[in-house]
Design a protein around this motif. Sequence first.
Motif, PDB file in Angstrom:
ATOM      1  N   PHE A 177       8.765  54.762  13.659  1.00 17.63           N
ATOM      2  CA  PHE A 177       8.104  56.058  13.824  1.00 17.63           C
ATOM      3  C   PHE A 177       9.019  57.007  14.581  1.00 17.63           C
ATOM      4  O   PHE A 177       9.972  56.604  15.262  1.00 17.63           O
ATOM      5  N   TYR A 225       3.299  62.400  16.020  1.00 18.74           N
ATOM      6  CA  TYR A 225       4.231  61.381  15.541  1.00 18.74           C
ATOM      7  C   TYR A 225       3.959  61.049  14.085  1.00 18.74           C
ATOM      8  O   TYR A 225       2.869  61.264  13.551  1.00 18.74           O
ATOM      9  N   PHE A 226       4.998  60.523  13.443  1.00 23.88           N
ATOM     10  CA  PHE A 226       4.929  60.150  12.035  1.00 23.88           C
ATOM     11  C   PHE A 226       5.590  58.788  11.859  1.00 23.88           C
ATOM     12  O   PHE A 226       6.667  58.532  12.425  1.00 23.88           O
ATOM     13  N   THR A 227       4.958  57.922  11.086  1.00 26.11           N
ATOM     14  CA  THR A 227       5.504  56.609  10.812  1.00 26.11           C
ATOM     15  C   THR A 227       6.379  56.656   9.567  1.00 26.11           C
ATOM     16  O   THR A 227       6.396  57.646   8.823  1.00 26.11           O
ATOM     17  N   GLN A 228       7.085  55.560   9.335  1.00 24.42           N
ATOM     18  CA  GLN A 228       7.925  55.507   8.140  1.00 24.42           C
ATOM     19  C   GLN A 228       7.082  55.601   6.867  1.00 24.42           C
ATOM     20  O   GLN A 228       7.559  56.101   5.845  1.00 24.42           O
ATOM     21  N   THR A 229       5.818  55.186   6.957  1.00 24.27           N
ATOM     22  CA  THR A 229       4.918  55.337   5.804  1.00 24.27           C
ATOM     23  C   THR A 229       4.636  56.811   5.550  1.00 24.27           C
ATOM     24  O   THR A 229       4.649  57.274   4.402  1.00 24.27           O
ATOM     25  N   ASP A 230       4.393  57.569   6.628  1.00 22.86           N
ATOM     26  CA  ASP A 230       4.164  59.005   6.478  1.00 22.86           C
ATOM     27  C   ASP A 230       5.395  59.703   5.914  1.00 22.86           C
ATOM     28  O   ASP A 230       5.297  60.578   5.037  1.00 22.86           O
ATOM     29  N   MET A 231       6.573  59.319   6.401  1.00 22.63           N
ATOM     30  CA  MET A 231       7.798  60.045   6.082  1.00 22.63           C
ATOM     31  C   MET A 231       8.467  59.545   4.803  1.00 22.63           C
ATOM     32  O   MET A 231       9.369  60.182   4.272  1.00 22.63           O
ATOM     33  N   ASN A 232       8.067  58.349   4.390  1.00 22.59           N
ATOM     34  CA  ASN A 232       8.660  57.736   3.193  1.00 22.59           C
ATOM     35  C   ASN A 232      10.143  57.415   3.390  1.00 22.59           C
ATOM     36  O   ASN A 232      10.913  57.378   2.446  1.00 22.59           O
ATOM     37  N   SER A 285       0.125  71.085  10.542  1.00 28.06           N
ATOM     38  CA  SER A 285       0.747  70.132  11.475  1.00 28.06           C
ATOM     39  C   SER A 285       0.886  70.817  12.834  1.00 28.06           C
ATOM     40  O   SER A 285       1.925  71.404  13.162  1.00 28.06           O
ATOM     41  N   PHE A 320      11.580  64.554   4.776  1.00 27.94           N
ATOM     42  CA  PHE A 320      10.150  64.672   5.062  1.00 27.94           C
ATOM     43  C   PHE A 320       9.852  66.067   5.577  1.00 27.94           C
ATOM     44  O   PHE A 320      10.389  66.489   6.607  1.00 27.94           O
ATOM     45  N   LEU A 367       7.041  68.433   7.114  1.00 27.05           N
ATOM     46  CA  LEU A 367       5.743  68.313   7.777  1.00 27.05           C
ATOM     47  C   LEU A 367       4.702  69.112   6.996  1.00 27.05           C
ATOM     48  O   LEU A 367       4.942  70.263   6.620  1.00 27.05           O
TER      49      LEU A 367
END
Length: 945
Positions: free
Chosen positions: A233, A275-282, A266, A260, A262
């Motif tokens: 993240f 915060y953003f996880t790797q799932t959010d950011m791809n 946001s 990524f 936003l």
Amino acid sequence: MKSCSPFHSFHGRVRRSFTRCSGLGLSALLGLVALTVRGAVEPLGPSSRRTGLVISEVMYHPQPRPDGKNLEFIELYNSEAVPADVSGFRLSGDADFTFPTNTTLPALSFLVVAAAPADVQAVYGISALGPIGNGTNSLPNDAGTIRLRNKAGAVLLEIHYADRAPWPAAADGAGHSLVLAGPSLGEGDPHAWGPSLFIGGSPGAGEADDSEPLSVVVINEFLAHTDDPQVDFIELYNHSNQALDLSGCILTDDPSTNKFVLPPNSSIPAGGFLYFTQTDMNFALSAAGETIYLKNPAQNRVLDAVRFGGQQNGVTTGRFPDGSEEFYRLLSPTPGGANAGIRVSEVVINELMYHPLSDVADDQYVELYNPGAGAVNLAGWQLREAISFTFPSNTVIGAGDYLVVARNAGRLMTNYPNLTAGNTVGDFSGKLSGAGERLELTMPDTIAVTNRSGVSETNTIHITVDEVSFGTGGRWGQWSDGGGSSLELIDARSNHRLAPNWADSDETAKSSWTIVEHTGVLDNGIGTADDLQMLLQGAGECLVDDVEVIDPAGTNRVANSTFETDATGWVPEGTQSQSSWESGEGYSSAHSFHVRAVARGDDEVNRIRTTLTAPLTVGTTATIRARARWLRGHPELLLRLRGNYLEAFGRMNLPPNLGTPGARNSRAVANAGPAIHGVAHSPVLPAGGHTVVVTARIDDPDGLGPIQLNYRNDTNATYTTVTMADNGTGGDLVAGDGTYSAMIPGQISGTMIAFYIQAADSSLPAATTKFPSDAPARECLIRFGETRPSGPLGTYRIWMTRATYNAWNGRHKLNNTPLDVTFVYNDYRVIYSMGALFAGSPYISPGYSTPNVHRWVSAGRPISWHDGFCARLARPRQHRPRGAALLLDRRSDRFAEQLPAFHSSPRQRRQRADARQHLRRCPATRLRNRQGMGPGRQRRSIVQN
């Protein structure tokens, strides 16, 4: 009534503009609150005492362009108010360009040298000289050197840039240039450089004010090495008191790809997190290390960029406290919340012998310490940066044990009986710099990666678990810099990067007594040989006993030679004036004389003297003899007769086992107390009646208890105590950011306020520290009602208390003991606890008057902290003392700061020749902070008392 004026802040070395409104003596901030407030931002100005020319901007790694144009450039700036003829000057190092004949740089203007002048003109619309040359016509993308030389080939300016911290990552391929944002630090200091405000830089022009609201948003925490179900993240932090919309901002680990964006809505709350996880950011982060970029929605600026190395599995890296400049490995991941504390490694860098008293590099060592309860296998661990060493596969450090890494292990084990092959390894490559540098301890780990061919493979990464960028001068140890001590960590639990958490080792019990003796004929002297003088020839301490001046009849003419009851008859003066009777030790007795020298002595004032029972006869033979024992610092003692008739010189015995390698640090304590650093006041030059906010960073592993600002009017010895807080009230800008603040009410113009800070931790019993460390003996000063003159020339000020002024005015003018002053450069730099004194010879000292002066003139000689900072004091012509000079000795509690020196205006150049001759006579007093004074020539200065 309420009045408003612009003010600026400085974070990431980029200028930001805001508005300050004052009314009823209180300050309110309108709009966003910036990360750090240091008064007005530092404009372009001299960075070197050698020249008024400045290397002001460097584009060494521009973004690749579709049209293939090369936009590399080097920008020069003339900071003086007169044109500069640079014909025949040359750029060298990783550039090779000679300025053609008739090249003149107008006053306060820019000149650009480009790799491809036509490309720069096509893109920026400016004319440029070039090409850069050097065979490749290109600056290195990883690390490079740029020098500016004059016609004679002398180096005027020198930069060694790099693509790793503390150099800004946004300038390495993300499109930003390097800009000299803090010239008074000196162009050689990486902290003087920052990324340009916008992608592409600003060749041929100064940087604009930063009006971007999102510039207060920073990358605050990230996790880059995880195993399922944990995921990577990135956390952002809003270091302001206003919610912000980050919609359209970009997070990426590739500056050329917007990985990524936003999404809409946001929003990040005031003083809050997003915060953003790797799932959010791809996309995931690389455990081996890479760079994270935060771009603004317009994509014309990198708001923040963080370059990191190898990461430990499950361990986050983040700023601590939130929003501060430094990144640490953290105790635990806290996405969306305040960062946890600093993670202390299971093995720490504990002691450094970086500048041995012997000046022999083979006496250097680094000591590691395991403060934990279990043994640690160091196989494959490394020491990097300053030196290079990889620990062998069979290296284990036990719980509570020490391990020494030597430059010459055999030599070290010979000098230290406690060192063996079981607790000493080596030899490391390279050597530790006597001027300070960065040292890293890394541990290995393995990660599984897929290569470009799609094949899985296992790679070894190295994770930095401890580091220290040690320095000299300022708050770093004095005696560890060639004075016999090592540099010891005081408390292993503390923040190892902070100078207050390190100290000189105690070597005072190790040396043996030395006989200093000489017999000779009294000749070639002047006057009467009726005094014995004693002095150390550099800063240091020693014990002296059994002092004798033996005449031809065998009689000792020193009345009090053994100091058995007191030091009657002995008069310490000048730099030796802190010397006194020692009641705890002597040679074959319990008493002696303790010599303490803050600088070298001389035969005029800076000495210890005693009158002989009767004068010696010229032409006869006499013996001077004494016993001496070295304690710290300079080891050379001189005893001499008044009139230069006879001298006894001796180098005292020095123990070979200096420092404490392989053993508990002599300065180690269970609880060191808070480290107080980053102390400042704002505004630097307060108007009469204007409230001043004093701020400080305070750090302690046990948490903090009461923090107090103690201040007084210089006319009153009584302190007023106020609580410093980090809660967003009472002058504190942002709650919870680790910056503690308190306000001093506005005072009438001409008022001098002295202050110090005291902090306690939350342990029982509490440990307490102060800034300055020996307060109230030394204090920080603020003078109200100061104004900065208009025009391009800088202004220096010295502030001193009335007590200091009286002491200075009342003592001998050749007394070389530094006196405590506060030094101010323009309206944005302040250095507390600087030492100041007159400098010059006995031939000109009768013309000295008081330290009250109107301006200084300097000869333009380069300044470093190895030298004295000498400046001729110029008073109104009818009152001007001939040759009077001022010497500044930088032993400040404020860390490692440089100043630009004097620059000449045309009307002042006629004074240079006289000043140059004077400076050649200045005594070579050593300055303790070698981060230096960035040079220059003549500046107008005001001394206040």
